[in-house]
Design a protein around this motif. Structure first.
Motif, PDB file in Angstrom:
ATOM      1  N   CYS A 260       0.823  -1.105   0.052  1.00  0.00           N
ATOM      2  CA  CYS A 260       0.073   0.052   0.056  1.00  0.00           C
ATOM      3  C   CYS A 260       0.786   1.095  -0.047  1.00  0.00           C
ATOM      4  CB  CYS A 260      -0.880   0.066   1.147  1.00  0.00           C
ATOM      5  SG  CYS A 260      -1.784   1.405   1.577  1.00  0.00           S
ATOM      6  N   PRO A 261       0.476   2.114  -0.763  1.00  0.00           N
ATOM      7  CA  PRO A 261       1.479   3.281  -0.895  1.00  0.00           C
ATOM      8  C   PRO A 261       1.132   4.602   0.200  1.00  0.00           C
ATOM      9  CG  PRO A 261      -0.485   3.822  -2.538  1.00  0.00           C
ATOM     10  CD  PRO A 261      -0.486   2.222  -1.644  1.00  0.00           C
ATOM     11  N   ASP A 262       0.157   4.374   1.182  1.00  0.00           N
ATOM     12  CA  ASP A 262      -0.236   5.174   2.005  1.00  0.00           C
ATOM     13  C   ASP A 262       0.626   5.284   3.290  1.00  0.00           C
ATOM     14  OD1 ASP A 262      -1.814   6.971   3.685  1.00  0.00           O
ATOM     15  OD2 ASP A 262      -3.785   5.900   3.325  1.00  0.00           O
ATOM     16  N   PRO A 263       1.086   6.295   3.541  1.00  0.00           N
ATOM     17  CA  PRO A 263       1.955   6.515   4.749  1.00  0.00           C
ATOM     18  C   PRO A 263       1.188   6.146   6.126  1.00  0.00           C
ATOM     19  CG  PRO A 263       2.130   8.437   3.497  1.00  0.00           C
ATOM     20  CD  PRO A 263       1.351   7.446   2.849  1.00  0.00           C
ATOM     21  N   VAL A 264       0.021   6.748   6.015  1.00  0.00           N
ATOM     22  CA  VAL A 264      -1.018   6.514   7.199  1.00  0.00           C
ATOM     23  C   VAL A 264      -1.136   5.179   7.715  1.00  0.00           C
ATOM     24  CG1 VAL A 264      -3.205   6.693   8.176  1.00  0.00           C
ATOM     25  CG2 VAL A 264      -2.330   8.509   6.951  1.00  0.00           C
ATOM     26  N   VAL A 265      -1.328   4.144   6.695  1.00  0.00           N
ATOM     27  CA  VAL A 265      -1.335   2.745   6.877  1.00  0.00           C
ATOM     28  C   VAL A 265      -0.218   2.147   7.305  1.00  0.00           C
ATOM     29  CG1 VAL A 265      -1.678   0.427   5.634  1.00  0.00           C
ATOM     30  CG2 VAL A 265      -3.060   2.659   5.258  1.00  0.00           C
ATOM     31  N   HIS A 266       0.818   2.835   6.650  1.00  0.00           N
ATOM     32  CA  HIS A 266       2.516   2.270   7.247  1.00  0.00           C
ATOM     33  C   HIS A 266       2.634   2.343   8.803  1.00  0.00           C
ATOM     34  CE1 HIS A 266       3.861   3.377   2.893  1.00  0.00           C
ATOM     35  NE2 HIS A 266       2.781   2.477   2.944  1.00  0.00           N
ATOM     36  N   GLU A 267       2.160   3.604   9.150  1.00  0.00           N
ATOM     37  CA  GLU A 267       2.121   4.103  10.536  1.00  0.00           C
ATOM     38  C   GLU A 267       1.672   3.042  11.344  1.00  0.00           C
ATOM     39  OE1 GLU A 267       3.692   6.003  13.891  1.00  0.00           O
ATOM     40  OE2 GLU A 267       4.494   5.838  12.157  1.00  0.00           O
ATOM     41  N   ILE A 268       0.130   2.908  10.865  1.00  0.00           N
ATOM     42  CA  ILE A 268      -0.657   2.118  11.698  1.00  0.00           C
ATOM     43  C   ILE A 268       0.081   0.464  12.050  1.00  0.00           C
ATOM     44  CG2 ILE A 268      -2.973   0.689  11.474  1.00  0.00           C
ATOM     45  CD1 ILE A 268      -4.002   3.139  10.170  1.00  0.00           C
ATOM     46  N   ALA A 269       0.462   0.010  10.826  1.00  0.00           N
ATOM     47  CA  ALA A 269       1.203  -0.997  10.629  1.00  0.00           C
ATOM     48  C   ALA A 269       2.278  -1.216  11.965  1.00  0.00           C
ATOM     49  CB  ALA A 269       1.717  -1.773   9.333  1.00  0.00           C
ATOM     50  N   TYR A 270       3.010  -0.088  11.700  1.00  0.00           N
ATOM     51  CA  TYR A 270       4.368  -0.085  12.649  1.00  0.00           C
ATOM     52  C   TYR A 270       3.565  -0.135  14.085  1.00  0.00           C
ATOM     53  CZ  TYR A 270       8.366   2.151  14.821  1.00  0.00           C
ATOM     54  OH  TYR A 270       9.598   2.148  15.795  1.00  0.00           O
ATOM     55  N   GLN A 271       2.936   0.830  14.573  1.00  0.00           N
ATOM     56  CA  GLN A 271       2.362   1.119  15.812  1.00  0.00           C
ATOM     57  C   GLN A 271       1.560  -0.416  16.441  1.00  0.00           C
ATOM     58  OE1 GLN A 271       2.548   3.286  17.876  1.00  0.00           O
ATOM     59  NE2 GLN A 271       4.016   4.606  16.492  1.00  0.00           N
ATOM     60  N   TYR A 272       0.878  -0.942  15.658  1.00  0.00           N
ATOM     61  CA  TYR A 272       0.206  -2.322  15.871  1.00  0.00           C
ATOM     62  C   TYR A 272       1.355  -3.230  16.247  1.00  0.00           C
ATOM     63  CZ  TYR A 272      -1.375  -7.084  15.534  1.00  0.00           C
ATOM     64  OH  TYR A 272      -1.860  -8.215  15.894  1.00  0.00           O
ATOM     65  N   GLY A 273       2.397  -3.382  15.409  1.00  0.00           N
ATOM     66  CA  GLY A 273       3.609  -4.406  15.725  1.00  0.00           C
ATOM     67  C   GLY A 273       4.482  -3.924  16.859  1.00  0.00           C
ATOM     68  N   LYS A 274       4.616  -2.542  17.111  1.00  0.00           N
ATOM     69  CA  LYS A 274       5.118  -2.266  18.062  1.00  0.00           C
ATOM     70  C   LYS A 274       4.777  -2.378  19.668  1.00  0.00           C
ATOM     71  CE  LYS A 274       6.645   2.408  20.602  1.00  0.00           C
ATOM     72  NZ  LYS A 274       6.507   3.598  20.634  1.00  0.00           N
ATOM     73  N   ASN A 275       3.437  -2.143  19.626  1.00  0.00           N
ATOM     74  CA  ASN A 275       2.308  -2.496  20.815  1.00  0.00           C
ATOM     75  C   ASN A 275       2.239  -4.169  21.245  1.00  0.00           C
ATOM     76  OD1 ASN A 275       1.378   0.336  22.219  1.00  0.00           O
ATOM     77  ND2 ASN A 275       1.154   0.395  19.887  1.00  0.00           N
ATOM     78  N   VAL A 276       2.111  -4.736  20.014  1.00  0.00           N
ATOM     79  CA  VAL A 276       2.301  -6.275  20.212  1.00  0.00           C
ATOM     80  C   VAL A 276       3.363  -6.708  20.571  1.00  0.00           C
ATOM     81  CG1 VAL A 276       1.730  -8.568  19.010  1.00  0.00           C
ATOM     82  CG2 VAL A 276       0.140  -6.591  18.713  1.00  0.00           C
ATOM     83  N   GLY A 277       4.437  -6.383  20.089  1.00  0.00           N
ATOM     84  CA  GLY A 277       6.097  -6.745  20.579  1.00  0.00           C
ATOM     85  C   GLY A 277       6.296  -6.501  21.861  1.00  0.00           C
ATOM     86  N   ILE A 278       5.828  -5.287  22.352  1.00  0.00           N
ATOM     87  CA  ILE A 278       6.347  -4.889  23.874  1.00  0.00           C
ATOM     88  C   ILE A 278       5.234  -5.790  24.506  1.00  0.00           C
ATOM     89  CG2 ILE A 278       6.042  -3.180  25.668  1.00  0.00           C
ATOM     90  CD1 ILE A 278       6.838  -1.286  23.272  1.00  0.00           C
ATOM     91  N   ALA A 279       4.054  -6.020  24.342  1.00  0.00           N
ATOM     92  CA  ALA A 279       3.326  -6.874  24.959  1.00  0.00           C
ATOM     93  C   ALA A 279       3.636  -8.385  25.136  1.00  0.00           C
ATOM     94  CB  ALA A 279       1.866  -6.707  24.463  1.00  0.00           C
ATOM     95  N   PHE A 280       4.153  -8.626  24.287  1.00  0.00           N
ATOM     96  CA  PHE A 280       4.797 -10.116  23.860  1.00  0.00           C
ATOM     97  C   PHE A 280       5.869 -10.422  24.964  1.00  0.00           C
ATOM     98  CE2 PHE A 280       7.815 -13.312  22.572  1.00  0.00           C
ATOM     99  CZ  PHE A 280       6.885 -14.205  22.199  1.00  0.00           C
ATOM    100  N   GLN A 281       6.733  -9.425  25.074  1.00  0.00           N
ATOM    101  CA  GLN A 281       7.881  -9.213  25.908  1.00  0.00           C
ATOM    102  C   GLN A 281       7.611  -9.201  27.260  1.00  0.00           C
ATOM    103  OE1 GLN A 281      11.218 -10.247  25.138  1.00  0.00           O
ATOM    104  NE2 GLN A 281      11.369 -10.600  27.142  1.00  0.00           N
ATOM    105  N   LEU A 282       6.589  -8.427  27.788  1.00  0.00           N
ATOM    106  CA  LEU A 282       6.005  -8.334  29.029  1.00  0.00           C
ATOM    107  C   LEU A 282       5.620  -9.592  29.597  1.00  0.00           C
ATOM    108  CD1 LEU A 282       4.363  -4.772  28.828  1.00  0.00           C
ATOM    109  CD2 LEU A 282       6.516  -5.265  29.883  1.00  0.00           C
TER     110      LEU A 282
END
Length: 265
Positions: free
Chosen positions: A133-155
């Motif tokens: 997808c060319p939309d940077p808004v979607v890129h940021e959503i994907a990044y934030q989703y992965g960041k939050n899931v990743g921190i939760a996983f490690q916690l």
């Protein structure tokens, strides 16, 4: 058009392979740094073949990941995923250090958690979205989703180090304490038992420190507070991904965030 779509999907699958290779290489190198003899119930590479070959094996896996990444041929994606490797190294340096100031410790812990675990997931999600997808808004959503899931996983991983038996985890429990690491449950417990501060600063190096620290954690609400924090990160991940239009894929990502919280190994 269908051929182009197939090519994009093939490249997105390659991102998944590359992410797994980066992750595997980091685990091989981690086991050398930690002098670990087991992982997930099996002998580590360094235990079987020695440290030198383990370091080279990790390097070889990283080089294979780099070749696969170059084949995709997208400079933005290359930049995104090479950031993961830098973060992994910086995260390891953060783990080797510690903060004397109690107020700085939790921020240090979360930064280390992001760099060592969440960056891989966040940037892999972002890379896949860039390809699709060319939309940077979607890129940021994907990044934030992965960041939050990743921190939760490690916690949750840090919680399981105190609550799960070694057979289920496939590694010795209280492994982090034995490595001198103060994770979320310890830092929360320290708020109730300030005498833990001295143990944290000496990285649980005196005889009896590990057992005492474990008892303090289990007597405190450190495990519950860390679990609650993981829930907050997962809620944020769901909030982010819910910005996308409904689809089976979006539902699967929401379900994944729930699995992160309920896993027991």
């Amino acid at each position: 058009m269908k051929t182009l779509e197939r090519d994009v999907q093939a490249d997105q699958r390659s991102i998944a392979l590359i992410a797994e290779m980066i992750h595997t290489a980091s685990l091989v190198h981690d086991d050398v740094i930690d002098d670990a003899s087991s992982r997930r119930g099996k002998h580590t590479v360094n235990k079987i073949w020695g440290e030198k070959k383990a370091v080279l094996a990790g390097d070889l896996i990283l080089s294979a990941a780099s070749i696969a990444l170059a084949r995709i041929g997208n400079t933005t994606v290359i930049s995104i995923l090479t950031q993961v490797i830098e973060d992994l190294v910086r995260g390891e340096f953060l783990q080797l250090g510690s903060k004397e100031n109690e107020n700085e410790r939790f921020a240090h812990y979360l930064e280390k958690t992001f760099k060592k675990t969440a960056s891989l997931i966040a940037n892999s999600c972002k890379a896949v979205s860039v390809l699709g997808c060319p939309d940077p808004v979607v890129h940021e959503i994907a990044y934030q989703y992965g960041k939050n899931v990743g921190i939760a996983f490690q916690l949750i991983d840090d919680v399981l180090d105190f609550t799960s038996c070694s057979d289920r985890m496939g590694k010795p429990t209280s492994a982090d304490l034995k490595l001198g690491l103060a994770t979320g449950p310890v830092l929360f417990a320290c708020q109730q038992f300030p005498e833990m501060n001295a143990m944290i600063m000496r990285r649980f190096s005196l005889p009896g420190d590990v057992d005492r620290a474990q008892q303090y954690v289990l007597q405190s609400d450190g495990v519950q507070q860390t679990t609650y924090l993981a829930q907050q990160y997962c809620h944020e991940a769901v909030r982010e991904i819910s910005k996308l239009r409904p689809s089976p894929e979006r539902d699967a990502l929401i379900q994944l965030s729930e699995i992160v919280l309920t896993r027991d190994k």
